[in-house]
Scaffold this motif. Structure first.
Motif, PDB file in Angstrom:
ATOM      1  N   VAL A 290     -13.944 -28.118 -62.096  1.00 57.74           N
ATOM      2  CA  VAL A 290     -14.357 -28.026 -60.375  1.00 57.74           C
ATOM      3  C   VAL A 290     -13.310 -27.004 -60.004  1.00 57.74           C
ATOM      4  O   VAL A 290     -12.000 -27.467 -59.894  1.00 57.74           O
ATOM      5  CB  VAL A 290     -14.032 -29.343 -59.935  1.00 57.74           C
ATOM      6  N   ASP A 291     -13.735 -25.956 -59.427  1.00 54.34           N
ATOM      7  CA  ASP A 291     -12.802 -24.760 -59.149  1.00 54.34           C
ATOM      8  C   ASP A 291     -13.140 -24.050 -57.779  1.00 54.34           C
ATOM      9  O   ASP A 291     -14.239 -23.841 -57.739  1.00 54.34           O
ATOM     10  CB  ASP A 291     -12.709 -23.659 -60.171  1.00 54.34           C
ATOM     11  N   THR A 292     -12.428 -24.152 -56.634  1.00 54.90           N
ATOM     12  CA  THR A 292     -12.759 -23.489 -55.384  1.00 54.90           C
ATOM     13  C   THR A 292     -13.114 -22.055 -55.541  1.00 54.90           C
ATOM     14  O   THR A 292     -13.768 -21.545 -54.706  1.00 54.90           O
ATOM     15  CB  THR A 292     -11.603 -23.863 -54.392  1.00 54.90           C
ATOM     16  N   LYS A 293     -12.525 -21.465 -56.689  1.00 57.97           N
ATOM     17  CA  LYS A 293     -12.772 -20.002 -56.678  1.00 57.97           C
ATOM     18  C   LYS A 293     -13.882 -19.885 -57.627  1.00 57.97           C
ATOM     19  O   LYS A 293     -14.618 -18.603 -57.603  1.00 57.97           O
ATOM     20  CB  LYS A 293     -11.879 -19.492 -57.762  1.00 57.97           C
ATOM     21  N   LEU A 294     -14.688 -20.730 -57.892  1.00 59.55           N
ATOM     22  CA  LEU A 294     -16.152 -20.591 -58.484  1.00 59.55           C
ATOM     23  C   LEU A 294     -17.163 -21.480 -57.698  1.00 59.55           C
ATOM     24  O   LEU A 294     -16.867 -22.054 -56.629  1.00 59.55           O
ATOM     25  CB  LEU A 294     -15.866 -21.456 -59.948  1.00 59.55           C
ATOM     26  N   PRO A 295     -18.425 -21.216 -57.780  1.00 57.06           N
ATOM     27  CA  PRO A 295     -19.508 -21.628 -56.986  1.00 57.06           C
ATOM     28  C   PRO A 295     -19.640 -23.055 -57.222  1.00 57.06           C
ATOM     29  O   PRO A 295     -19.034 -23.666 -58.039  1.00 57.06           O
ATOM     30  CB  PRO A 295     -20.786 -21.034 -57.666  1.00 57.06           C
ATOM     31  N   LEU A 296     -20.403 -23.825 -56.303  1.00 52.81           N
ATOM     32  CA  LEU A 296     -20.801 -25.191 -56.302  1.00 52.81           C
ATOM     33  C   LEU A 296     -21.273 -25.562 -57.704  1.00 52.81           C
ATOM     34  O   LEU A 296     -22.092 -25.112 -57.919  1.00 52.81           O
ATOM     35  CB  LEU A 296     -21.573 -25.674 -55.233  1.00 52.81           C
ATOM     36  N   PRO A 297     -20.690 -26.626 -58.224  1.00 54.50           N
ATOM     37  CA  PRO A 297     -21.147 -27.243 -59.475  1.00 54.50           C
ATOM     38  C   PRO A 297     -22.684 -27.721 -59.359  1.00 54.50           C
ATOM     39  O   PRO A 297     -23.048 -28.135 -58.441  1.00 54.50           O
ATOM     40  CB  PRO A 297     -20.069 -28.179 -59.940  1.00 54.50           C
ATOM     41  N   LYS A 298     -23.411 -27.598 -60.424  1.00 51.31           N
ATOM     42  CA  LYS A 298     -24.883 -28.218 -60.266  1.00 51.31           C
ATOM     43  C   LYS A 298     -24.871 -29.796 -60.409  1.00 51.31           C
ATOM     44  O   LYS A 298     -25.610 -30.387 -59.744  1.00 51.31           O
ATOM     45  CB  LYS A 298     -25.552 -27.545 -61.581  1.00 51.31           C
TER      46      LYS A 298
END
Length: 349
Positions: A137-145
């Motif tokens: 879970v990374d705020t620099k990455l898109p919302l997890p599926k």
């Protein structure tokens, strides 16, 4: 004559450039444990202000802060835990968790001995790995599926990209941190599409407030930023602090600090200690249940000599817990070993 003069000048420059300048630094001799002063090449010594934040005065080293208006100072924390559990049959399961909180501080103004700063919450990352599967879970990455990760991501995303106002004096005392209400409101708004019931949303935010508030952050920054005691210490001197390891306060973590060296632009402190091994036994009839636990920590913390700001921390913590049951004839035990790395500004050298 001109050529001879030019040659003489070049020779003079060459002689000057070949002369090696040296500088003196103070450190602890690892063999004898005594404080010694050694000479090192001057070009290996980082440039330090004439009146540094961490300085030696008559053998006593004190820490203060000399920050510059308009400059930004990093404070990224990273923790990695590798936990291995071994059951009574000898089978082991290993799980790894990682967490990173990236933040920094911008000095907006300096009034007397007080810094008015903006605390920028940049990003949050967490991951869990077990049995060949990793979840991130990374705020620099898109919302997890994955549905169960969406709430964590939304909360973390709402927490980051926020700014808090902080006041800290030149001794490292955090006077105030404000701006939390705006962050709580942002988190509540982010949860609205995910949690329909207002009471449930309020419960989640209330839980967040327990770990993200002025007191918690003040304690965290005080612990990370101002390590050297206010009265000062000598090179090689040890000092000790302790903090509660459980809510009851019965178990305490002891940290032993030693100012290892000062010079080369850096103040280096070693850390050791932990929780001594403790065993609790409870007997019920012929059955005896015992639980032993121990925590050992060691590592280093480095501060910039000129500014007083922390440049790097790397502390290793090993926790061992053994739970066993015996009837006097047979016994079974389960072991849990956790190896953690607790770092600040991990990319710094």
């Amino acid at each position: 004559m001109k050529n001879i003069a030019a040659l003489a000048l070049i020779s003079s420059i060459a002689l000057v450039s070949c002369k090696k300048e040296t500088a003196k630094i103070t450190k602890v001799d690892p063999k004898t444990g005594k404080t010694v002063t050694v000479e090192v090449p001057a070009d290996s010594v980082a440039k330090v202000a004439e009146n540094p934040a961490i300085k030696d005065s008559a053998g006593i080293v004190t820490q203060s802060f000399k920050l510059e208006k308009g400059k930004t100072y990093p404070l990224t924390t990273y923790q990695r835990d590798v936990k291995t559990m071994t059951d009574p049959q000898g089978k082991s399961i290993t799980a790894t968790t990682e967490s990173t909180d990236e933040m920094n501080f911008t000095v907006n103004d300096i009034k007397g001995n007080v810094y008015e700063m903006t605390l920028n919450l940049v990003s949050k990352r967490s991951s869990q790995s077990a049995q060949g599967k990793t979840v991130v879970v990374d705020t620099k990455l898109p919302l997890p599926k994955e549905d169960d990760l969406k709430m964590i991501w939304n909360i973390n995303k709402a927490l980051t990209s926020n700014k808090l106002d902080m006041k800290m004096d030149t001794k490292g005392n955090v006077i105030s941190i404000t701006g939390f209400d705006a962050v709580y409101t942002k988190v509540t708004k982010a949860l609205t599409p995910l949690i329909k019931e207002a009471n449930e949303r309020a419960s989640v935010v209330a839980s967040l407030k327990q770990s993200f508030n002025e007191k918690v952050l003040k304690d965290q920054f005080t612990k990370n930023l101002a390590v050297i005691p206010k009265k000062g210490v000598k090179i090689g001197e040890k000092w000790t602090t302790s903090e509660n390891a459980d809510p009851s306060g019965n178990i305490k973590v002891t940290s032993n600090y030693v100012l290892k060296s000062l010079g080369n632009g850096t103040a280096e402190i070693t850390v050791s200690g932990g929780i001594p091994k403790k065993t609790e036994k409870k007997a019920q009839g012929p059955i005896t249940h015992s639980l032993s636990s121990e925590l050992v920590q060691n590592g280093t913390i480095k501060f910039d000599e000129s500014t007083g700001w922390i440049t790097n921390q790397n502390i290793n913590v090993k926790t061992t817990q053994i739970e066993s049951i015996t009837d006097g004839k047979q016994s079974q035990s389960m072991t849990s070993v956790s190896n953690s790395s607790v770092m600040v500004n991990p990319s710094a050298k």
